[in-house]
Scaffold this motif. Structure first.
Motif, PDB file in Angstrom:
ATOM      1  N   ASN A 340       0.817  -1.529  -0.027  1.00  0.00           N
ATOM      2  CA  ASN A 340       0.072   0.066  -0.187  1.00  0.00           C
ATOM      3  C   ASN A 340       0.417   1.484  -0.076  1.00  0.00           C
ATOM      4  N   GLU A 341       1.699   1.624   0.797  1.00  0.00           N
ATOM      5  CA  GLU A 341       2.824   2.484   0.894  1.00  0.00           C
ATOM      6  C   GLU A 341       3.461   2.560  -0.367  1.00  0.00           C
ATOM      7  N   ILE A 342       4.022   1.674  -1.199  1.00  0.00           N
ATOM      8  CA  ILE A 342       4.694   1.395  -2.548  1.00  0.00           C
ATOM      9  C   ILE A 342       3.481   2.592  -3.392  1.00  0.00           C
ATOM     10  N   GLU A 343       2.017   1.997  -3.072  1.00  0.00           N
ATOM     11  CA  GLU A 343       1.565   2.149  -4.030  1.00  0.00           C
ATOM     12  C   GLU A 343       1.720   4.026  -4.400  1.00  0.00           C
ATOM     13  N   PHE A 344       1.476   4.167  -2.547  1.00  0.00           N
ATOM     14  CA  PHE A 344       1.334   6.071  -3.134  1.00  0.00           C
ATOM     15  C   PHE A 344       2.112   6.652  -2.676  1.00  0.00           C
ATOM     16  N   TYR A 345       3.339   6.175  -3.114  1.00  0.00           N
ATOM     17  CA  TYR A 345       4.632   6.789  -2.584  1.00  0.00           C
ATOM     18  C   TYR A 345       4.935   6.537  -4.229  1.00  0.00           C
ATOM     19  N   GLU A 346       3.929   5.775  -4.912  1.00  0.00           N
ATOM     20  CA  GLU A 346       4.934   5.878  -7.030  1.00  0.00           C
ATOM     21  C   GLU A 346       3.411   7.141  -6.817  1.00  0.00           C
ATOM     22  N   GLU A 347       2.996   6.859  -6.746  1.00  0.00           N
ATOM     23  CA  GLU A 347       1.484   8.158  -6.887  1.00  0.00           C
ATOM     24  C   GLU A 347       2.056   9.824  -6.653  1.00  0.00           C
ATOM     25  N   LEU A 348       2.799   9.261  -5.572  1.00  0.00           N
ATOM     26  CA  LEU A 348       3.160  10.960  -5.010  1.00  0.00           C
ATOM     27  C   LEU A 348       4.437  11.409  -6.238  1.00  0.00           C
ATOM     28  N   ARG A 349       5.027  10.334  -6.024  1.00  0.00           N
ATOM     29  CA  ARG A 349       7.041  11.067  -7.197  1.00  0.00           C
ATOM     30  C   ARG A 349       6.426  11.157  -8.970  1.00  0.00           C
ATOM     31  N   GLN A 350       4.843  10.755  -9.179  1.00  0.00           N
ATOM     32  CA  GLN A 350       4.667  10.754 -10.516  1.00  0.00           C
ATOM     33  C   GLN A 350       4.041  12.594 -10.332  1.00  0.00           C
ATOM     34  N   VAL A 387      -4.950   5.694   6.586  1.00  0.00           N
ATOM     35  CA  VAL A 387      -5.719   5.033   8.004  1.00  0.00           C
ATOM     36  C   VAL A 387      -4.616   4.625   8.246  1.00  0.00           C
ATOM     37  N   LEU A 388      -4.121   3.622   7.335  1.00  0.00           N
ATOM     38  CA  LEU A 388      -3.425   2.126   7.699  1.00  0.00           C
ATOM     39  C   LEU A 388      -1.360   2.784   8.432  1.00  0.00           C
ATOM     40  N   GLU A 389      -2.135   1.899  10.170  1.00  0.00           N
ATOM     41  CA  GLU A 389      -0.612   2.270  10.051  1.00  0.00           C
ATOM     42  C   GLU A 389       0.656   1.794   8.994  1.00  0.00           C
ATOM     43  N   THR A 390       2.416   2.597   8.913  1.00  0.00           N
ATOM     44  CA  THR A 390       3.339   2.423   7.741  1.00  0.00           C
ATOM     45  C   THR A 390       3.803   1.701   8.527  1.00  0.00           C
ATOM     46  N   GLU A 391       4.544   0.980   7.848  1.00  0.00           N
ATOM     47  CA  GLU A 391       5.752  -0.245   8.426  1.00  0.00           C
ATOM     48  C   GLU A 391       6.647   0.690   9.534  1.00  0.00           C
ATOM     49  N   LYS A 392       7.335   1.734   9.449  1.00  0.00           N
ATOM     50  CA  LYS A 392       8.397   2.283   9.914  1.00  0.00           C
ATOM     51  C   LYS A 392       7.675   2.711  11.099  1.00  0.00           C
ATOM     52  N   TYR A 393       6.150   3.122  11.262  1.00  0.00           N
ATOM     53  CA  TYR A 393       5.194   3.449  12.914  1.00  0.00           C
ATOM     54  C   TYR A 393       4.975   2.469  13.155  1.00  0.00           C
ATOM     55  N   LEU A 394       4.811   0.929  13.114  1.00  0.00           N
ATOM     56  CA  LEU A 394       4.317   0.172  14.018  1.00  0.00           C
ATOM     57  C   LEU A 394       5.865  -0.677  14.456  1.00  0.00           C
ATOM     58  N   ARG A 395       7.175  -0.522  13.929  1.00  0.00           N
ATOM     59  CA  ARG A 395       8.025  -1.223  14.369  1.00  0.00           C
ATOM     60  C   ARG A 395       8.409  -0.391  15.504  1.00  0.00           C
ATOM     61  N   LEU A 396       8.174   1.323  15.505  1.00  0.00           N
ATOM     62  CA  LEU A 396       8.723   2.096  16.374  1.00  0.00           C
ATOM     63  C   LEU A 396       7.756   1.483  17.519  1.00  0.00           C
ATOM     64  N   THR A 397       6.116   1.623  17.470  1.00  0.00           N
ATOM     65  CA  THR A 397       5.371   0.995  18.480  1.00  0.00           C
ATOM     66  C   THR A 397       5.541  -0.292  19.164  1.00  0.00           C
ATOM     67  N   GLU A 398       6.358  -1.444  18.422  1.00  0.00           N
ATOM     68  CA  GLU A 398       7.201  -2.679  18.899  1.00  0.00           C
ATOM     69  C   GLU A 398       7.777  -2.301  19.740  1.00  0.00           C
TER      70      GLU A 398
END
Length: 426
Positions: A340-350, A387-398
């Motif tokens: 999901n993040e990869i898709e948004f990242y590429e959409e922002l870049r374009q 609304v989905l938490e990012t992988e980086k944020y989830l790792r921080l919470t762990e």
């Protein structure tokens, strides 16, 4: 056993006149050994003798850990297992790691292990050689991953069977990088995503398969067809609830040895430990029903359980091994974006490319960096429903969960005020 958990746990039958006891049993129901009186029935001793014979214990002296556990759980009132004193500097301890060090070097293992890590590898190796599973419960930052890599390196030479590492999605890439750093001779496959293989034959070509808990559930049928040398559960507290699909799945896989890696083997209740140990050594603590009947959540129950599990759990804190550590340890962790993040990242870049033309690279650097911190701080309309938490944020919470559970303190640095606001809000 020393405080940190020793690989040299020596257990002996308590009576040093055991053979004499068996041979000279009187017809009466009492016996005196070394001025100590015993009320005893001959049929009890005969039953114990049969039990010892079944386990091939025929004389006094050292016995294996597996034997010791079997004896401890046998239920015989007249049979007692005690621990002998083992010192940190014993020659046996040095020999245990020295015996594996050359194997590690020959297999391409590159890490210079601290003394406590050498001790940990020796302990893991000795437990595995007994055919037992265990819990590696060292405090965060003490290098549990590198100890596991050393263990898998040793047994790659012995068995040649693939190993399965099950971890949270946030640290799959970190596991791959750690293998590459410490032993690039180990062929590692990250098994995740829509392009992952569905053929056991392809999986068996690798030394180590790294996958997520969710993928392990989805591919339960695939993983169940493979004989694993080791199954390693990282953040094993994720199976603390035995009723979850992930707990049921990983416990169903065929494996020789199970290792649960967790800094928090007990989070809320004693059943947490039962579920983790049920993976590491099935039936050691009995069925769930029996366990919950015999052990309520109390200090006394915890003491009784500790007697059984302590030989199979290695738990060191930073304070205990501080003398072995350098002044500061830096542990970088690579975090993969989700699909999901990869898709948004590429959409922002374009989008940036279309808006700014030749200036796009300069603008993109700042905005994409903000995206990698957390998409919501960009305040872009396209991310309003992110609304989905990012992988980086989830790792921080762990990481924060483990720190808070130990009642320790933490300082978090971030480059953006908006991220500080988000953390405070959460």
């Amino acid at each position: 056993m020393d405080k940190g958990g020793s690989p040299l746990l020596k257990l002996v039958i308590s009576s040093d006149n055991w053979s004499k006891v068996i041979k000279s049993l009187p017809e009466s129901d009492q016996l005196i050994v070394k001025d100590q009186w015993f009320s005893i029935f001959k049929e009890d001793v005969v039953e114990i003798q049969k039990f010892l014979k079944k386990m091939n214990i025929s004389e006094l002296g050292k016995i294996s850990l597996r034997h010791a556990l079997d004896l401890s759980l046998s239920g015989f009132d007249f049979l007692n297992v005690t621990e002998s004193e083992v010192t940190e500097d014993s020659e046996d301890l040095k020999f245990l790691f020295t015996g594996t060090e050359s194997t590690l070097n020959d297999a391409g293992f590159k890490a210079n292990l601290y003394h406590y890590q050498q001790k940990g590898v020796a302990w893991l190796n000795s437990i595995a050689n007994e055919g037992l599973g265990c819990i590696l419960a060292d405090e965060m930052g003490l290098g549990k991953t590198v100890q596991i890599i050393a263990l898998l390196t040793i047994f790659k030479q012995k068995w040649g069977l693939p190993a399965l590492v099950v971890a949270r999605s946030t640290i799959l890439e970190n596991w791959r990088r750690e293998f590459k750093k410490f032993n690039e001779n180990m062929n590692v496959l990250i098994h995740r995503g829509p392009k992952r293989t569905g053929f056991p034959s392809k999986i068996k070509k690798y030394d180590v398969i790294v996958t997520t808990y969710d993928t392990a559930v989805i591919d339960q049928g695939l993983f169940g067809t493979i004989e694993w040398g080791f199954i390693i559960l990282d953040e094993a507290q994720d199976i603390k609830n035995p009723e979850t699909d992930r707990a049921i799945a990983v416990k169903s896989f065929k494996r020789r040895i199970s290792v649960a890696v967790t800094g928090t083997p007990v989070e809320n209740r004693l059943l947490d430990l039962w579920s983790i140990m049920d993976f590491a050594n099935p039936d050691l603590l009995g069925s769930r029903k029996t366990f919950e009947t015999n052990f309520v959540d109390s200090e006394q129950s915890a003491i009784e359980i500790e007697r059984v599990v302590s030989p199979l759990m290695l738990r060191r804190s930073i304070n205990e091994v501080a003398k072995d550590l350098p002044e500061k340890i830096i542990v970088p962790q690579a975090i993969n974006m989700s699909e999901n993040e990869i898709e948004f990242y590429e959409e922002l870049r374009q989008k940036i490319k279309g808006q700014y033309g030749r200036s796009a690279p300069l603008v993109a650097t700042g905005k994409l960096r903000q995206f990698c911190v957390h998409p919501s701080i960009l305040k872009e309309e396209m991310f309003e429903n992110f609304v989905l938490e990012t992988e980086k944020y989830l790792r921080l919470t762990e990481i924060l969960e483990e720190i808070v559970s130990r009642k320790q303190k933490v300082i978090i640095f971030t480059s953006y005020n908006a991220m500080s606001d988000l953390l405070m809000k959460r």
